[in-house]
Structure formats: C-alpha cells, structure tokens
Design a protein around this motif. Sequence first.
Motif, PDB file in Angstrom:
ATOM      1  N   ILE A 311     -14.720  16.876  -1.807  1.00  0.00           N
ATOM      2  CA  ILE A 311     -13.459  16.186  -0.703  1.00  0.00           C
ATOM      3  C   ILE A 311     -12.589  17.076  -1.315  1.00  0.00           C
ATOM      4  O   ILE A 311     -13.027  17.343  -2.953  1.00  0.00           O
ATOM      5  N   ALA A 312     -12.044  17.109  -0.276  1.00  0.00           N
ATOM      6  CA  ALA A 312     -10.299  17.333  -0.772  1.00  0.00           C
ATOM      7  C   ALA A 312      -9.205  16.470  -0.552  1.00  0.00           C
ATOM      8  O   ALA A 312      -9.380  16.451   0.986  1.00  0.00           O
ATOM      9  N   SER A 313      -8.298  15.166  -1.235  1.00  0.00           N
ATOM     10  CA  SER A 313      -7.579  14.780  -0.627  1.00  0.00           C
ATOM     11  C   SER A 313      -5.738  14.532  -1.251  1.00  0.00           C
ATOM     12  O   SER A 313      -6.407  15.284  -2.193  1.00  0.00           O
ATOM     13  N   ASP A 314      -5.249  14.179  -0.244  1.00  0.00           N
ATOM     14  CA  ASP A 314      -4.138  14.033  -1.150  1.00  0.00           C
ATOM     15  C   ASP A 314      -3.839  12.461  -1.859  1.00  0.00           C
ATOM     16  O   ASP A 314      -3.862  11.190  -1.400  1.00  0.00           O
ATOM     17  N   ASN A 315      -4.044  12.520  -3.440  1.00  0.00           N
ATOM     18  CA  ASN A 315      -4.042  11.639  -3.967  1.00  0.00           C
ATOM     19  C   ASN A 315      -3.023  10.172  -3.729  1.00  0.00           C
ATOM     20  O   ASN A 315      -3.495   9.612  -4.213  1.00  0.00           O
ATOM     21  N   VAL A 316      -1.783  10.835  -3.797  1.00  0.00           N
ATOM     22  CA  VAL A 316      -0.649   9.927  -4.008  1.00  0.00           C
ATOM     23  C   VAL A 316      -1.173   9.180  -2.283  1.00  0.00           C
ATOM     24  O   VAL A 316      -0.580   8.355  -2.634  1.00  0.00           O
ATOM     25  N   ARG A 317      -0.920  10.429  -1.170  1.00  0.00           N
ATOM     26  CA  ARG A 317      -0.739   9.482  -0.040  1.00  0.00           C
ATOM     27  C   ARG A 317      -2.232   8.675   0.313  1.00  0.00           C
ATOM     28  O   ARG A 317      -1.769   7.109   1.114  1.00  0.00           O
ATOM     29  N   LYS A 318      -3.425   9.557   0.145  1.00  0.00           N
ATOM     30  CA  LYS A 318      -4.663   8.711   0.898  1.00  0.00           C
ATOM     31  C   LYS A 318      -5.087   7.928   0.254  1.00  0.00           C
ATOM     32  O   LYS A 318      -5.330   6.241   1.076  1.00  0.00           O
ATOM     33  N   GLY A 319      -5.228   9.151  -1.049  1.00  0.00           N
ATOM     34  CA  GLY A 319      -6.551   8.547  -2.096  1.00  0.00           C
ATOM     35  C   GLY A 319      -5.261   6.868  -2.323  1.00  0.00           C
ATOM     36  O   GLY A 319      -6.276   5.543  -2.542  1.00  0.00           O
ATOM     37  N   ALA A 320      -4.486   6.443  -2.661  1.00  0.00           N
ATOM     38  CA  ALA A 320      -3.152   4.815  -3.025  1.00  0.00           C
ATOM     39  C   ALA A 320      -2.761   5.067  -2.052  1.00  0.00           C
ATOM     40  O   ALA A 320      -3.369   3.586  -2.087  1.00  0.00           O
ATOM     41  N   ALA A 321      -1.677   5.350  -1.467  1.00  0.00           N
ATOM     42  CA  ALA A 321      -0.575   4.648  -0.820  1.00  0.00           C
ATOM     43  C   ALA A 321      -1.303   3.959   0.576  1.00  0.00           C
ATOM     44  O   ALA A 321      -1.218   3.279   0.751  1.00  0.00           O
ATOM     45  N   LEU A 322      -1.688   4.857   1.474  1.00  0.00           N
ATOM     46  CA  LEU A 322      -2.428   4.567   3.014  1.00  0.00           C
ATOM     47  C   LEU A 322      -3.799   3.281   2.802  1.00  0.00           C
ATOM     48  O   LEU A 322      -3.673   2.328   3.217  1.00  0.00           O
ATOM     49  N   ASN A 323      -4.258   3.846   1.182  1.00  0.00           N
ATOM     50  CA  ASN A 323      -5.694   2.635   1.293  1.00  0.00           C
ATOM     51  C   ASN A 323      -5.068   1.307   1.115  1.00  0.00           C
ATOM     52  O   ASN A 323      -5.374   0.290   1.887  1.00  0.00           O
ATOM     53  N   ALA A 324      -3.999   1.766   0.780  1.00  0.00           N
ATOM     54  CA  ALA A 324      -3.383  -0.051   0.149  1.00  0.00           C
ATOM     55  C   ALA A 324      -2.456  -0.970   1.416  1.00  0.00           C
ATOM     56  O   ALA A 324      -2.541  -1.545   1.504  1.00  0.00           O
ATOM     57  N   VAL A 325      -2.290   0.051   2.217  1.00  0.00           N
ATOM     58  CA  VAL A 325      -0.905   0.159   3.400  1.00  0.00           C
ATOM     59  C   VAL A 325      -2.067  -1.097   4.688  1.00  0.00           C
ATOM     60  O   VAL A 325      -2.001  -1.556   4.903  1.00  0.00           O
ATOM     61  N   ASN A 326      -3.283  -0.031   4.671  1.00  0.00           N
ATOM     62  CA  ASN A 326      -4.448  -0.572   5.499  1.00  0.00           C
ATOM     63  C   ASN A 326      -5.027  -1.248   4.912  1.00  0.00           C
ATOM     64  O   ASN A 326      -5.366  -2.152   5.556  1.00  0.00           O
ATOM     65  N   LEU A 327      -4.444  -1.903   3.471  1.00  0.00           N
ATOM     66  CA  LEU A 327      -5.478  -3.134   2.949  1.00  0.00           C
ATOM     67  C   LEU A 327      -4.100  -3.630   3.296  1.00  0.00           C
ATOM     68  O   LEU A 327      -4.940  -5.457   3.914  1.00  0.00           O
TER      69      LEU A 327
END
Lengths: 336, 336
Positions: A311-327
């Motif tokens: 797995i490769a992922s943008d930890n700041v944007r995808k892993g943290a921020a987008l996940n929170a915005v989706n919630l």
Amino acid sequence: MPETLDIAVVGATGLVGEALVELLDERDFPVANLYLLASGESAGKSVAFRGRNIRVGKLDDFDFAKVRLAFLSVGAEAAVDCAARAVAAGCSVIDLSGASLNNAAALLAQACVNGDAVETLQLPALIAAPAAPAAEVAEVLAALRGVLELRQVTVSACLSASALGREGVQELARQTAELLNARPLEPRLVDRQFAFNMLAQLGGVDEQGYSVVERRVAAELAVLFPELKSGLSVTCSLAPVFFGDTLMLSIKAAAPVSLATVSAALDAAEGIELVEDDYPTVIGDAQGQDSVYVGRLRTGLTDSCELNLWIASDNVRKGAALNAVNLGELLIKHYL
Amino acid sequence: MPETLDIAVVGATGLVGEALVELLDERDFPVANLYLLASGESAGKSVAFRGRNIRVGKLDDFDFAKVRLAFLSVGAEAAVDCAARAVAAGCSVIDLSGASLNNAAALLAQACVNGDAVETLQLPALIAAPAAPAAEVAEVLAALRGVLELRQVTVSACLSASALGREGVQELARQTAELLNARPLEPRLVDRQFAFNMLAQLGGVDEQGYSVVERRVAAELAVLFPELKSGLSVTCSLAPVFFGDTLMLSIKAAAPVSLATVSAALDAAEGIELVEDDYPTVIGDAQGQDSVYVGRLRTGLTDSCELNLWIASDNVRKGAALNAVNLGELLIKHYL
C-alpha cells in the motif's frame, strides 16, 4: 434546515490541519463561517480559505458554542480537553488525535467500514477518526472483507517524516542537506541520523515494546474488524521519506485466496486505486491523491490462504484529512 | 600440508568483491597468491591488498587450476559458467550469486547453521552462500532455533541502494542531489524517483508476483530451516538508504515465547549484537560491523506464541562478504 454550518478546525497550522482546510474548500463542504484555531505559538498566523485569509485564533479563548462541528488535529492531551469543551457546548467533534479511542462516548468510525453508524448518532456526536496507517489498512480490509474471511493481518509499515509533523519534515531536510554538504550532522528532533537511515520506531515504546502509534493502529483495526481482534501484528518503522505511508501487508484468510476475486473487489472500491501492471509508490502515485494505492497482489509462496500486498498512501491528505472530512460529510446530514 | 593457499576473488571491483578482499586481509586468511578477476570493463583496475596493489585480471582468460579456492561475486549467469570452469579445474568455489542454489552438486551453507556440513565435503567443493537478507535472517533464526520451535516467519525487508550494487548507490546519490538542488530529476537505473521514496520491489517480478531476491531468500531459508518450508512469507522493498538491510520479522512459534529465554539465546550468539535498551539502525550501529544487530524484541499484541523483532545489518560486509569468508575459513581446513 440550514444549508451551511459553522465549522472549526483545531490545529489548523499543522500539516493535517492545512490539508483539512484545503479539502473543506475543494469538496465544497457546506461551511458558513470557518474558525481556525491553534495553541499559543501558532495563533495569529493566516491561512487561505476560499480566496480570503483567515486569521488563526487562540484555542484557549474559543467558545465552541459558535460552531456545530469541530475537527481536532492536535496532540492527544489537548484533544481530550478540547473534545470535552466542544461537546459540552453542543458542538459535534471529529477527533483525529487518537485521544477519543478509549472514550466510551465516542464512535470510532471510517466511512467505508461503519459509515452508516455515523448517521444514527445522537448530537452532539463525538467521532474518533483512525490514525492514518489504520485508516489506510482499513480501507483495503473493508474491500477485502466482502470476498475473504480475514483471520490474521501482519502490518509492516514504513511511515514518513510527516508522521512526526512539520518538524519531522524539516529534520529530514536539514539532515540530508548537512550530509550532502559534508557538514557535521546534528540530530535534533530524533536521537540519531534519520537521513538515509531506517528508524525502527516512532518515539518511545511501552513495557511490552510497542510504540503509541502501533498500539493505536492495532486497537483501531480491532474495533473496525472484530474478527481480527486476536490476529493483528503491527510494526511501524520510519523511512527517510518526506511524505506518505508505505505498508507491507501479509493477510491470512480462512480459505484459499482467488487473486481475480480480490483484484475485482479492490478495483471496485471507491477509495482504492489498484495498480496491477507495475507497482505504486508514494512519489508519483499516491502523493496528493484521494485514494489508497494498492499493488503487488500475490498469494503466499506456499500458503494459498495467504494474500500479500503493498500500500502507498498520502498519510496527511488521504490517511488523515480526507478520512475525517468524509466522516464530516456523513455527520452533517444530521444538521442540513 | 601447506600453510597458505592460492585464492581468487571473482567480481573483485564490485561492492561485495571489495569487502571480500578487505576481510581476507583483516582476518588473516591464509592467502599465498591472491588473484582478482572481473569481466571485461573492470579488468585492469588495481585493488589494494596487504599493502600492495593487485591488478584485476580478465575473468575470461583465467585458468582456475592456479587456485584452490574462488569466491564468486558476479551476476548469476556469469557465476554458472565460472563455477563450472573452476570446479572442472579442481578449484573449490564459494558462490555468492545465488546461481548454485539449484545445482544438486552444491551445498547451501551458512557457518552458524550447517557449518559442520562444510567440513565433510568432497573436494573440489561447490558451496552456495545465501543472499544477504537470507543470511541475516538465518543468523537470527539459528540462535532462536535452540529455544523456539519455529512455525512461521514473515520477513518484511527494506533493502538499500547497495542491493543494486555500486550503480544503485550512485543513482540514489545523484537523484538526491538533483532534488535538493531543484534540478529536474532523471531516473536512470530505476524507472522512477528513488530519492525520498520507498520502492516496492527490486527489479521485475515473476508470474506469481515475486522478485528474484524474494524467491531466493525464501528458497534459501527453506533449505536452511526445513521446518519453515511451508511457513515463509518474504517481501523485499527498497528504501532510500545507501547501505544496510533493515528487516522486520514476525515469527510464530509452537508455544508461548519467553522473552528472557529469547534474549539470552540472541545475546549468546556469536554473530549477533542484541540491543535492548534502545534500537539499532544501520547508520551508527550495523554499518561496517561484523554482527547482525537485533532489537525491538516483543511478543505478539495478542498472540503469546508470536515474536516480533527488528534487524539492522551491513548487507555488503556482514550479509554477503563475511558470511562467505566464514565459509571459506571452514573449507580451508580441508587443505591446510
């Protein structure tokens, strides 16, 4: 019903806080007034949002009764206090710090796993968002759960400097420049050479030898995937990379794994980009993107019930921020 | 019986070849004449040994009847040909290339695992030395085998630029300098940005998705530890680090693991340096050393039969060259 909400982002000047503000803008989050908050030192700075500069206010002075929803991207101690103040003032909270994990009043949630539970919460709601590596693994396991009975997952993570925040990124840059310019190396944020070196852990470890992030990732995955409660192994090392998580997963299923089925399930998952001909990396693929990138799908060398992947992922944007915005996008259905 | 032997090092100008020559000197290997050999391009260079410069000769022209023992540190194809020529000429071979693994006449050996088997070989002998990551894992498993019944081992390796040879090290240095100087990045040896990026694999993969080094490590560990034949999972990624392997191991034993027992076994093992208060890394600990550094010993989060640990090792010196020289030290007992 109103069409927009007053929102706060706490920890707005951090890497994740900045990404939260960017995503609220990009995704047309129905924001009326946006309050940006930070602790003492960073208050007073300005952050751009929808074409204007918003001055960052002091967290201590803020009255959470002014907003309906607050995103918390601060240290765990500050988050506990802040979440309590916000909820007492009638403001719902999405806490990215990990502090709410052990709060019985909080719901640990990820949109792709238990997003429906968010829609039935009482207001004001307290939602705990998983750590970036947990969210990235959860995104993949949620897609696999439909086609595999998960028994064990071994996560070997190579986190990046940004897992230590902006200071981590600066430390790696400074150390690298010092070495390339043949100047004496002065480690500051970490206790040794980080440039061109793999570090075994983030911060200290507890009596059993686990770091805070390893405990958090395991605990969060155990909540989101109760079937894995006794089958999780998590190691989080630190690679000399500025941004992005890379994770090696070794998964044991209850029955032989069909790669075609797994591949179809990952391909169909909204937040996942499957790379089959080549392999994805953080730079060039995941960075700045809204998907978790998955590659190197393969069954075990000798165990047909084993599935290995990368797995490769943008930890700041995808892993943290987008996940929170989706919630947040799920939660605001209560308000609008 | 003679007191010294004539020896050849094939691939003497490579990173591992250079380390071999250094170690033969440092360890007072009983060398009479040392022949250094390389393929076309590198022949003609000079390499220092015991205070004098030895000119590197052409491999194609060399008559292996001149020497009793040859170390082969060349590509697999060249090694097959070279090993056959040497053995036909009555010269014993220690092949570091991996090419001899599938040769029924060869013995795969590591001093700490099956060193005694080397002493009973027929001459001229053909010995296959494991790949560096396999040798490093084997060093640790050999020590653990006395106190644990090994069931499964998941190896998640972060190899370094030096796993691609000298050109890999140059590629990482050049890319890093280009990025820090804001010049356009031009990947040459690898197909993408390697500086500040984790690569998922070394080279291409086969139909099942495994790279050559992953297959080799798994096959070698399965020979050295037959009890793990059906319990090995191996992933080899590539970190933006110049030298040194770092490996995350997750081991399943047949019974609950006692950390005190494991720790004592590792501490007593000759080729292992156990770091308990802190954790070891390649830079500052393992680089240039003759031990595999082990740290972060911990039992599973929920599984008491699980042991997790971290390995840092100098892949060139310890993983490849010293391991081969140790085999040589056992083999020459036949001659001296």
